[in-house]
Design an enzyme around this catalytic site. Structure first.
Site, PDB file in Angstrom:
ATOM      1  N   ASP A   1      -4.182   1.515   3.692  1.00  0.00           N
ATOM      2  CA  ASP A   1      -4.853   0.408   4.373  1.00  0.00           C
ATOM      3  C   ASP A   1      -4.626   0.537   5.878  1.00  0.00           C
ATOM      4  OD1 ASP A   1      -5.708  -0.529   1.949  1.00  0.00           O
ATOM      5  OD2 ASP A   1      -4.689  -2.480   2.070  1.00  0.00           O
TER       6      ASP A   1
ATOM      7  N   ASP B   1      -1.504  -2.715  -4.353  1.00  0.00           N
ATOM      8  CA  ASP B   1      -2.527  -3.115  -3.397  1.00  0.00           C
ATOM      9  C   ASP B   1      -3.312  -1.858  -3.007  1.00  0.00           C
ATOM     10  OD1 ASP B   1      -3.959  -5.023  -1.976  1.00  0.00           O
ATOM     11  OD2 ASP B   1      -2.772  -4.769  -0.183  1.00  0.00           O
TER      12      ASP B   1
ATOM     13  N   ARG C   1     -13.454  -0.049  -2.515  1.00  0.00           N
ATOM     14  CA  ARG C   1     -12.869   0.094  -1.172  1.00  0.00           C
ATOM     15  C   ARG C   1     -12.586   1.549  -0.812  1.00  0.00           C
ATOM     16  NH1 ARG C   1      -8.323  -4.778  -0.890  1.00  0.00           N
ATOM     17  NH2 ARG C   1      -9.723  -6.471  -1.433  1.00  0.00           N
TER      18      ARG C   1
ATOM     19  N   ASP D   1       0.867  -1.174   0.000  1.00  0.00           N
ATOM     20  CA  ASP D   1       0.000   0.000   0.000  1.00  0.00           C
ATOM     21  C   ASP D   1       0.907   1.228   0.000  1.00  0.00           C
ATOM     22  OD1 ASP D   1      -1.993  -1.969   0.643  1.00  0.00           O
ATOM     23  OD2 ASP D   1      -1.423  -1.742   2.765  1.00  0.00           O
TER      24      ASP D   1
HETATM   25 CA    CA Z   1      -2.817  -3.833   1.922  1.00  0.00          CA
HETATM   26 CA    CA Z   2      -4.010  -7.393  -1.029  1.00  0.00          CA
END
Ligand code: CA
Ligand code: CA
Length: 443
Positions: free
Chosen positions: A268, A264, A320, A225
């Site tokens: 996060d 990704d 997301r 991330d």
């Molecule tokens: Ca992640």
């Molecule tokens: Ca992932």
């Protein structure tokens, strides 16, 4: 429910160009001058400020205020003042100003490193794809010498591009164009970190792993991330921009019948992280925006993952924004835009996952897609959503979620925010968020 404090556009309090109306900042108790090393989060600014404003390195003396221009300088500043013999980054108060572009995928002489520099001699992509062809390998998890060689390659890359950030740290972009690219900030098991006014691009994983069981036909999953908040408390991420930069997903090759994925999340927030405010950021041109809680099985996350998201712009982010499990997440006054024909298609915005308790109020969703399913159910069963507009029309989250399940979806949660935000009416926020969200707006 708390009273809505009416939208009041005021002339700019910040030093940005005054071309559009600006919101009043929450309180004037602290300096908002981005170049002041001692500035802190304001009181009352969401979950992040719940135990007092995030101060980062504001208590640092002059000797621990740094201006860094390269990966090596950044790592050195993050380690300064560490207790002798201790592992990981320093927790001494420190303010690190980011000046210009920092490429995280470089050697000690700041020369760029790429796939071949990290690749293990025993690894080979065509052999990997051949071995794990579903016709012969099937659906079992990948393993064996070739997978081990992929993992060694990935570990080598991670040792360079993942930068751990310690407690009591301020990371602040200066000069209007601070950029960190080709890697990931890992805010892991620490406390009191602020990250402001920095663009983050292209946290690129050269060695994604094949997961035969992900979705119907398997998927490629990558690791990094732009910023990961992992088990940390009291973090404020403000006025940053996050994107895939120079390597958008549309250029990705296909292997094993699926498009490969080299990115990704953008931000996060996982593994029991708690008391986080994410404000005035521009998330753009990306697939998986922000995961809050990364596994249904992680029941230890219950009671944690308290996150406030406000005045962020989610701009052509496929999904997301965020997707939540367990967390008590407050999302107010965010702007969501999706443009037909954009490089990133539209999936959904807010994912209502297992035991999540979202309060979603006065957000704007301008979604130009055939299916504007802005709320998506992922095993959640309740949400408090009021004042949200979808393409100019009030949208009822519970009605939308109820079409996705035969189980009842409740229209309340078991908490109220323990702070008093200024929540603007949704029909007033679009222009101001476009003008204010993201890096380079603060000087
Ligand atoms: Ca992640
Ligand atoms: Ca992932």
């Amino acid at each position: 429910m708390r009273a809505l404090i009416c939208a009041a556009f005021v002339a700019a309090l910040t030093s940005c160009a005054i071309t559009t109306p600006h919101f009043a900042q929450t309180t004037a108790a602290t300096s908002t001058d981005i170049s002041n090393p001692h500035h802190t989060q304001s009181a009352n600014d969401g979950w992040g400020a719940h135990e007092g404003p995030v101060t980062g390195g504001a208590k640092a003396g002059d000797a621990h205020v740094y201006r860094v221009r390269t990966r090596s300088e950044l790592v050195r500043a993050l380690s300064a003042g560490a207790v002798a013999g201790s592992k990981g980054p320093s927790s001494a108060p420190k303010v690190i100003f980011i000046d210009g572009t920092i490429d995280l995928s470089v050697d000690a002489q700041n020369r760029p490193l790429s796939e071949r520099d990290y690749q293990d001699p025993a690894f080979d992509w065509s052999a990997y794809a051949k071995q794990f062809d579903v016709e012969t390998w099937g659906k079992k998890p990948v393993e064996g010498p070739l997978e081990a060689a992929r993992k060694r390659s990935a570990d080598t890359q991670a040792s360079v591009v993942v930068i751990p950030v310690g407690s009591n740290t301020s990371l602040i972009g200066v000069g209007g164009s601070a950029l960190i690219k080709n890697g990931s900030l890992m805010v892991k098991n620490v406390e009191n970190v602020l990250i402001r006014n920095i663009s983050f691009e292209d946290a690129y994983d050269y060695f994604p792993q094949w997961d035969p069981k992900d979705n119907a036909n398997g998927e490629w999953n990558s690791e990094y991330d732009n910023v990961t908040v992992y088990g940390s408390r009291r973090v404020w991420i403000d006025h940053c921009t996050f994107s895939d930069g120079a390597r958008p997903d549309k250029i990705n090759r296909t292997s094993l019948g699926r498009p490969m994925q080299f990115h990704d999340g953008l931000v996060d927030i996982v593994r029991g992280a708690d008391l986080i405010t994410v404000s005035y950021n521009h998330f753009k041109n990306h697939d998986k925006g922000s995961l809050i809680g990364n596994s249904d099985s992680r029941s230890d996350d219950a009671g944690k993952l308290r996150v406030t998201l406000h005045h962020n712009w989610f701009d052509n982010v496929k999904e997301r924004s965020p997707r939540v499990r367990y967390g008590r997440v407050h999302a107010y006054n965010n702007l969501y835009t999706a443009t037909a024909g954009a490089d990133y298609g539209y999936g959904y915005s807010i994912g209502v996952g297992l035991k999540s308790q979202l309060i979603v109020e006065n957000n704007v969703f301008d979604i130009d897609a055939s299916q504007a399913r802005v709320f998506k159910l992922w095993r959640g069963d309740r949400i408090s959503a009021t004042g949200n507009l979808l393409n100019g029309v009030p949208v009822d989250a519970v009605v939308m979620l109820q079409t996705q399940t035969s189980s009842p979806v409740a229209s309340d949660v078991d908490w109220v925010p323990p702070y008093q935000p200024i929540v603007h009416a949704a029909d007033r926020i679009t222009a101001a968020i476009k003008a204010q969200a993201g890096a380079g707006r603060l000087r």
